[in-house]
Design a protein around this motif. Structure first.
Motif, PDB file in Angstrom:
ATOM      1  N   UNK A 197       0.992  -1.133  -0.396  1.00  0.00           N
ATOM      2  CA  UNK A 197      -0.091  -0.327   0.286  1.00  0.00           C
ATOM      3  C   UNK A 197       0.983   1.260   0.005  1.00  0.00           C
ATOM      4  N   UNK A 198      -0.326   2.013   0.001  1.00  0.00           N
ATOM      5  CA  UNK A 198       0.670   3.822  -0.709  1.00  0.00           C
ATOM      6  C   UNK A 198       1.504   4.115   0.732  1.00  0.00           C
ATOM      7  N   UNK A 199       1.982   3.565   1.681  1.00  0.00           N
ATOM      8  CA  UNK A 199       2.645   4.449   2.832  1.00  0.00           C
ATOM      9  C   UNK A 199       4.331   3.834   3.285  1.00  0.00           C
ATOM     10  N   UNK A 200       4.358   2.603   1.895  1.00  0.00           N
ATOM     11  CA  UNK A 200       5.500   1.625   2.306  1.00  0.00           C
ATOM     12  C   UNK A 200       6.754   2.196   1.917  1.00  0.00           C
ATOM     13  N   UNK A 201       7.822   2.182   2.934  1.00  0.00           N
ATOM     14  CA  UNK A 201       8.829   2.204   3.024  1.00  0.00           C
ATOM     15  C   UNK A 201      10.099   1.225   2.303  1.00  0.00           C
ATOM     16  N   UNK A 202      10.663   1.947   1.711  1.00  0.00           N
ATOM     17  CA  UNK A 202      11.623   0.853   0.876  1.00  0.00           C
ATOM     18  C   UNK A 202      12.188  -0.134   1.158  1.00  0.00           C
ATOM     19  N   UNK A 203      12.628  -0.331   2.599  1.00  0.00           N
ATOM     20  CA  UNK A 203      13.248  -1.532   3.308  1.00  0.00           C
ATOM     21  C   UNK A 203      11.686  -2.354   3.939  1.00  0.00           C
ATOM     22  N   UNK A 204      11.030  -1.744   3.929  1.00  0.00           N
ATOM     23  CA  UNK A 204       9.345  -3.116   3.839  1.00  0.00           C
ATOM     24  C   UNK A 204       9.346  -3.497   2.760  1.00  0.00           C
ATOM     25  N   UNK A 205       9.092  -2.421   2.264  1.00  0.00           N
ATOM     26  CA  UNK A 205       9.204  -3.069   0.156  1.00  0.00           C
ATOM     27  C   UNK A 205      10.188  -4.227  -0.569  1.00  0.00           C
ATOM     28  N   UNK A 206      11.672  -4.062  -0.137  1.00  0.00           N
ATOM     29  CA  UNK A 206      12.367  -4.580  -0.479  1.00  0.00           C
ATOM     30  C   UNK A 206      12.494  -6.314   0.477  1.00  0.00           C
ATOM     31  N   UNK A 207      12.001  -5.934   1.843  1.00  0.00           N
ATOM     32  CA  UNK A 207      11.720  -7.529   2.675  1.00  0.00           C
ATOM     33  C   UNK A 207      10.019  -8.451   1.661  1.00  0.00           C
ATOM     34  N   UNK A 208       9.599  -7.630   1.136  1.00  0.00           N
ATOM     35  CA  UNK A 208       8.408  -7.939   1.086  1.00  0.00           C
ATOM     36  C   UNK A 208       8.773  -8.579  -0.352  1.00  0.00           C
ATOM     37  N   UNK A 209       8.944  -8.127  -1.436  1.00  0.00           N
ATOM     38  CA  UNK A 209       9.506  -8.620  -2.139  1.00  0.00           C
ATOM     39  C   UNK A 209      10.352  -9.969  -2.400  1.00  0.00           C
ATOM     40  N   UNK A 210      11.656 -10.059  -1.724  1.00  0.00           N
ATOM     41  CA  UNK A 210      12.627 -10.977  -1.710  1.00  0.00           C
ATOM     42  C   UNK A 210      11.688 -12.093  -0.836  1.00  0.00           C
ATOM     43  N   UNK A 211      10.779 -11.807   0.093  1.00  0.00           N
ATOM     44  CA  UNK A 211      10.186 -13.411   0.302  1.00  0.00           C
ATOM     45  C   UNK A 211       9.283 -13.278   0.194  1.00  0.00           C
ATOM     46  N   UNK A 212       8.454 -12.568  -0.864  1.00  0.00           N
ATOM     47  CA  UNK A 212       7.120 -13.237  -1.583  1.00  0.00           C
ATOM     48  C   UNK A 212       7.688 -13.415  -3.079  1.00  0.00           C
ATOM     49  N   UNK A 219       2.662 -10.078  -6.008  1.00  0.00           N
ATOM     50  CA  UNK A 219       1.998  -9.114  -5.442  1.00  0.00           C
ATOM     51  C   UNK A 219       1.063  -8.106  -6.114  1.00  0.00           C
ATOM     52  N   UNK A 220      -0.002  -7.730  -5.403  1.00  0.00           N
ATOM     53  CA  UNK A 220       0.041  -6.317  -6.570  1.00  0.00           C
ATOM     54  C   UNK A 220      -0.115  -4.805  -5.266  1.00  0.00           C
ATOM     55  N   UNK A 221       0.013  -4.022  -6.742  1.00  0.00           N
ATOM     56  CA  UNK A 221       0.748  -2.871  -5.741  1.00  0.00           C
ATOM     57  C   UNK A 221      -0.162  -1.603  -6.351  1.00  0.00           C
ATOM     58  N   UNK A 222       0.044  -1.152  -4.913  1.00  0.00           N
ATOM     59  CA  UNK A 222      -1.190   0.834  -4.621  1.00  0.00           C
ATOM     60  C   UNK A 222       0.194   0.535  -4.569  1.00  0.00           C
ATOM     61  N   UNK A 239       0.645  -6.288 -10.545  1.00  0.00           N
ATOM     62  CA  UNK A 239       0.015  -5.430 -11.573  1.00  0.00           C
ATOM     63  C   UNK A 239       0.223  -4.225 -10.522  1.00  0.00           C
ATOM     64  N   UNK A 240       0.185  -2.344 -11.422  1.00  0.00           N
ATOM     65  CA  UNK A 240       0.292  -1.943 -10.573  1.00  0.00           C
ATOM     66  C   UNK A 240      -0.959  -1.257 -10.977  1.00  0.00           C
ATOM     67  N   UNK A 241      -1.345  -0.281  -9.605  1.00  0.00           N
ATOM     68  CA  UNK A 241      -3.006   0.290 -10.114  1.00  0.00           C
ATOM     69  C   UNK A 241      -2.985   1.815  -9.710  1.00  0.00           C
ATOM     70  N   UNK A 242      -4.564   2.026  -9.814  1.00  0.00           N
ATOM     71  CA  UNK A 242      -4.202   3.643  -9.625  1.00  0.00           C
ATOM     72  C   UNK A 242      -4.342   4.284 -11.272  1.00  0.00           C
ATOM     73  N   UNK A 243      -4.755   4.918 -12.462  1.00  0.00           N
ATOM     74  CA  UNK A 243      -4.737   5.798 -12.983  1.00  0.00           C
ATOM     75  C   UNK A 243      -4.321   7.414 -11.676  1.00  0.00           C
ATOM     76  N   UNK A 244      -5.116   7.235 -10.646  1.00  0.00           N
ATOM     77  CA  UNK A 244      -4.713   8.840 -10.273  1.00  0.00           C
ATOM     78  C   UNK A 244      -3.751   9.383  -9.754  1.00  0.00           C
ATOM     79  N   UNK A 245      -2.509   7.689  -8.877  1.00  0.00           N
ATOM     80  CA  UNK A 245      -1.577   7.001  -8.731  1.00  0.00           C
ATOM     81  C   UNK A 245      -0.789   7.917  -9.192  1.00  0.00           C
ATOM     82  N   UNK A 246      -0.421   7.369 -10.975  1.00  0.00           N
ATOM     83  CA  UNK A 246      -0.072   8.584 -11.600  1.00  0.00           C
ATOM     84  C   UNK A 246       0.480   9.878 -11.665  1.00  0.00           C
ATOM     85  N   UNK A 247      -0.456  10.471 -11.484  1.00  0.00           N
ATOM     86  CA  UNK A 247      -0.566  11.771 -11.916  1.00  0.00           C
ATOM     87  C   UNK A 247      -0.160  12.016  -9.850  1.00  0.00           C
ATOM     88  N   UNK A 248      -0.540  11.999  -9.224  1.00  0.00           N
ATOM     89  CA  UNK A 248      -0.683  12.227  -7.761  1.00  0.00           C
ATOM     90  C   UNK A 248       0.967  11.940  -7.605  1.00  0.00           C
TER      91      UNK A 248
END
Length: 477
Positions: A197-212, A219-222, A239-248
């Motif tokens: 989700x939207x508030x995930x920091x990089x260290x957690x992101x990398x850990x989730x990628x590795x374990x997944x 993984x489905x990514x907001x 997949x990466x979700x949401x058109x508005x997240x590209x803009x925002x």
């Protein structure tokens, strides 16, 4: 000590009363959704048929296979030919109608079993739920074991984010070690994907990628606001979700056609699937444009009653207040929607794998109904009817291996099918009112589909939903 014992007795008594009340509501709700029990569906024991005199929309190619016969054996498409002779199998006269693959909504939020019937009534035979908890695992088990009827159901885990990203709808993860343990746990419990989700920091992101990757779960990514947008493309992400997240996020709220080009090229170079969810965002414009009366319109009546009270109304009030303080907000939201269409058009032209998702189940985005508005937006973005329909049929099969047996009408594929009186490649609107639907070879007739709709309108399961959400808070948080 005497007072402590008395207090404990009172607490125990209150917990007992709450448990009894919860049990009563669950039993009542079970009775109210008994119409979905497989044994209450006419001819539900059958999943082998011979369908004659049918025009097939295969979706493997932009064509119509006219006046064909199709043999379904034990829920699987066994043979397609001009004429097939099979003894001992019920024959369905296709009456020269059109047979299409069932639709797939790749971004939903399911709140109760009644929504399963709504999806089927709208021709949706597969849903990807992207906010999972215990209730969804139970529903998935009942569907997989053919205890209830509904679309094929795949669910992500609860949404994983960082501690500073507050909100009871998310699981705040404190350390990479905790992130890894959660991925392992969610896979073991039966969730199909991990949701970040939207508030995930990089260290957690990398850990989730590795374990997944180690656990063999995608993984489905907001997209996270804590990581540069272009750094969030990884082979483990489906997949990466949401058109508005590209803009925002990627464009910092600038509707800039030049700045968006590197984003589009990143999708192209990584073969990443994109789920636009245009409908969920466009509903903001509808609220601003139509005012409070939109909360009483027909599609909103099919949204879970708890969501109507705590999300639909809250979202409306938020944007109504914004409109008071900013007279240009309606115009701005509409302009961003138009930019979403532009981005989608460019992605489509570049060959990005676009998958249809609607964000159904939150705000005023009604389950089932929303997919037809989403497909209409894809046409607004320049797609043909065939190209738009691909996003809700064959394209999802390129996103998840779990979907490989769906999406087209071919030998060896699941018999997830919808029948319409007219050709959807000429008019997509016919898909919104199918004559009948088939899931894993089980035929659901028009009368039954209408009953699903009637039973889901203005349903009275607010407290049951609240109890299930309380369970989510206790189990997941």
């Amino acid at each position: 000590m005497k007072y402590l014992k008395r207090a404990l007795k009172i607490i125990f008594g209150l917990l007992l009363v709450l448990a009894i009340v919860a049990l009563i509501f669950i039993i009542v709700d079970k009775n109210n959704t008994s119409y979905l029990n497989i044994n209450n569906i006419p001819n539900s024991s059958k999943n082998s048929y011979l369908i004659t005199n049918i025009n097939i929309v295969p979706m493997s190619n932009d064509t119509i296979l006219s006046n064909k016969t199709l043999f379904i054996k034990a829920g699987i498409i066994e043979k397609i030919d001009d004429s097939i002779s099979i003894e001992g199998v019920e024959i369905i006269d296709g009456q020269n109608k059109y047979l299409s693959p069932g639709l797939i909504d790749m971004h939903t939020h399911l709140w109760d079993k009644q929504e399963l019937g709504l999806y089927l009534a709208n021709g949706v035979t597969t849903v990807r739920n992207l906010w999972g908890y215990s209730m969804h695992l139970r529903i998935k088990e009942n569907l997989d074991n053919d205890k209830i009827i509904g679309p094929m159901f795949f669910s992500s885990s609860p949404k994983l984010t960082s501690p500073h990203d507050l909100g009871d709808d998310k699981v705040q993860v404190n350390t990479p070690e905790e992130a890894k343990k959660l991925v392992i746990e969610y896979k073991k419990r039966g969730f199909d994907f991990i949701k970040i989700y939207a508030g995930l920091k990089d260290d957690l992101y990398q850990a989730i990628l590795k374990q997944s990757k180690a656990s063999g779960i995608s993984i489905v990514a907001h997209p996270s606001r804590e990581i540069p947008y272009l750094n969030q493309f990884h082979s483990q992400i489906a997949s990466i979700e949401h058109s508005e997240e590209i803009v925002q996020q990627a464009l910092d709220y600038q509707l800039d056609s030049l700045k968006v080009e590197p984003v589009i090229q990143k999708f192209v170079s990584t073969n990443m699937s994109f789920c636009p969810t245009l409908t969920g965002y466009y509903k903001i414009f509808e609220m601003l444009e139509k005012g409070e009366s939109i909360l009483k319109t027909e599609p909103v009546h099919y949204i879970n009653p708890l969501i109507q009270k705590v999300d639909s109304k809250v979202q409306y009030n938020r944007w109504a207040n914004e409109k008071i303080n900013n007279s240009s907000v309606t115009k701005n939201i509409y302009q961003q929607h138009q930019f979403h269409l532009y981005v989608l058009k460019k992605m489509h032209e570049e060959g990005v794998n676009i998958v249809c998702g609607t964000d159904a189940g939150i705000g005023i985005t009604a389950p089932g109904y929303s997919i037809h508005q989403e497909l209409a937006f894809y046409k607004d973005a320049g797609m043909s009817n065939f190209e738009a329909l691909k996003t809700a049929t064959i394209n999802p099969t390129k996103t998840h291996k779990e979907f490989a047996q769906m999406g087209t009408i071919e030998i060896g594929k699941l018999a997830n099918l919808i029948v319409t009186p007219n050709n959807p490649l000429k008019n997509l609107n016919v898909l919104s009112k199918p004559d009948w639907v088939m899931v894993k070879g089980r035929k659901i007739n028009k009368t039954t589909l209408n009953e699903f709709v009637d039973n889901a309108k203005d349903r009275s399961n607010l407290l049951v939903t609240a109890f299930r959400y309380a369970e989510y808070m206790l189990v997941e948080k």
